[in-house]
Design an enzyme around this catalytic site. Structure first.
Site, PDB file in Angstrom:
ATOM      1  N   HIS A 195      44.545  39.643  37.006  1.00  0.00           N
ATOM      2  CA  HIS A 195      45.962  39.719  37.389  1.00  0.00           C
ATOM      3  C   HIS A 195      46.345  41.004  38.105  1.00  0.00           C
ATOM      4  O   HIS A 195      47.531  41.244  38.341  1.00  0.00           O
ATOM      5  CB  HIS A 195      46.882  39.531  36.173  1.00  0.00           C
ATOM      6  CG  HIS A 195      46.532  38.347  35.332  1.00  0.00           C
ATOM      7  ND1 HIS A 195      46.377  37.090  35.854  1.00  0.00           N
ATOM      8  CD2 HIS A 195      46.296  38.223  34.001  1.00  0.00           C
ATOM      9  CE1 HIS A 195      46.063  36.242  34.888  1.00  0.00           C
ATOM     10  NE2 HIS A 195      46.010  36.907  33.754  1.00  0.00           N
ATOM     11  N   ASP A 243      32.693  40.546  39.058  1.00  0.00           N
ATOM     12  CA  ASP A 243      34.017  41.088  39.356  1.00  0.00           C
ATOM     13  C   ASP A 243      34.697  40.218  40.408  1.00  0.00           C
ATOM     14  O   ASP A 243      34.169  40.036  41.503  1.00  0.00           O
ATOM     15  CB  ASP A 243      33.863  42.524  39.865  1.00  0.00           C
ATOM     16  CG  ASP A 243      35.187  43.227  40.104  1.00  0.00           C
ATOM     17  OD1 ASP A 243      36.240  42.553  40.140  1.00  0.00           O
ATOM     18  OD2 ASP A 243      35.166  44.455  40.298  1.00  0.00           O
TER      19      ASP A 243
END
Length: 236
Positions: A114, A88
């Site tokens: 994003h 992550d």
């Protein structure tokens, strides 16, 4: 000017590449001098793997190419000479491990999830792993204006507002408010920030305090007085 990136889509294979078209011209302009250089490269975001051969063909044959993605299936998209790490991009422990294992990097491209918290966390933890004169590029910053990504116009938590704050930190040498706007450590590390449509480029340049010069008859005098005086009414 090289046309490597602009011409690349016509040379793609079965791996899907997804980029804003105007990025390709920007990359030709911005990275032309990097073509063929052996560098340490990191990209966040693998998707269908289309950017792996693009970067591998652009950078030098001895480059270290590392790619990150949260989707475990992306591990199978690694090419010979590349590394795909799964984790992550908002996880500090994962990013710190990537830095220790593969850094420092000369070029970092964030084309990941994003989300605002992802872009900001990645920058905060990977910026220390960027080498002097390196570039940190964040793609698709238009998501800073999308509430679904944690953004919105002038949303304080957006990456665009975070990047605007970096402008102030870069210029904090010149403060006249030592308590409210003190010199920030990033002033010694950020060489420049470029804002393009949907894309932000931050250059790392380790430096000492700026110096003003006066020169006449070949005699050069250097001074940091501009940074020291308060209450100025003239730049001289």
């Amino acid at each position: 000017m090289t046309r490597y990136f602009r011409d690349y889509p016509a040379r793609t294979g079965d791996r899907k590449l997804f980029k804003m078209e105007h990025y390709l011209e920007l990359y030709d302009e911005l990275l032309g001098g990097w073509q063929g250089r052996d560098v340490s490269f990191l990209e966040i975001g693998v998707y269908k793997g289309g950017s792996l051969p693009m970067w591998q063909g652009f950078l030098g044959p001895a480059s270290r190419l590392v790619f990150l993605d949260i989707d475990p299936t992306c591990a199978a998209l690694a090419l010979p000479g590349t590394v795909v790490e799964i984790g992550d991009q908002a996880d500090p422990a994962f990013l710190d491990r990537i830095g220790r294992a593969h850094g420092p990097f000369d070029l970092i491209v964030d084309d990941g999830g994003h989300q605002m918290h992802q872009q900001i966390a990645s920058f905060r933890h990977l910026w220390p792993q960027l080498a002097d004169r390196g570039l940190y590029i964040v793609e698709d910053v238009h998501t800073s204006y999308w509430p679904g990504f944690g953004g919105g116009l002038r949303e304080p938590a957006s990456f665009i507002e975070f990047a605007k704050d970096l402008i102030d930190r870069m210029h904090s040498w010149y403060t006249e408010d030592d308590a409210g706007f003190p010199l920030h450590p990033l002033a010694r590390e950020i060489g420049g920030i470029r804002f393009h449509d949907s894309l932000v480029v931050i250059q790392k340049r380790l430096k000492e305090a700026p110096v003003a010069i006066t020169a006449q008859n070949g005699q050069v005098v250097r001074s940091r007085r501009m940074l020291e005086v308060r209450g100025r009414r003239s730049i001289f």
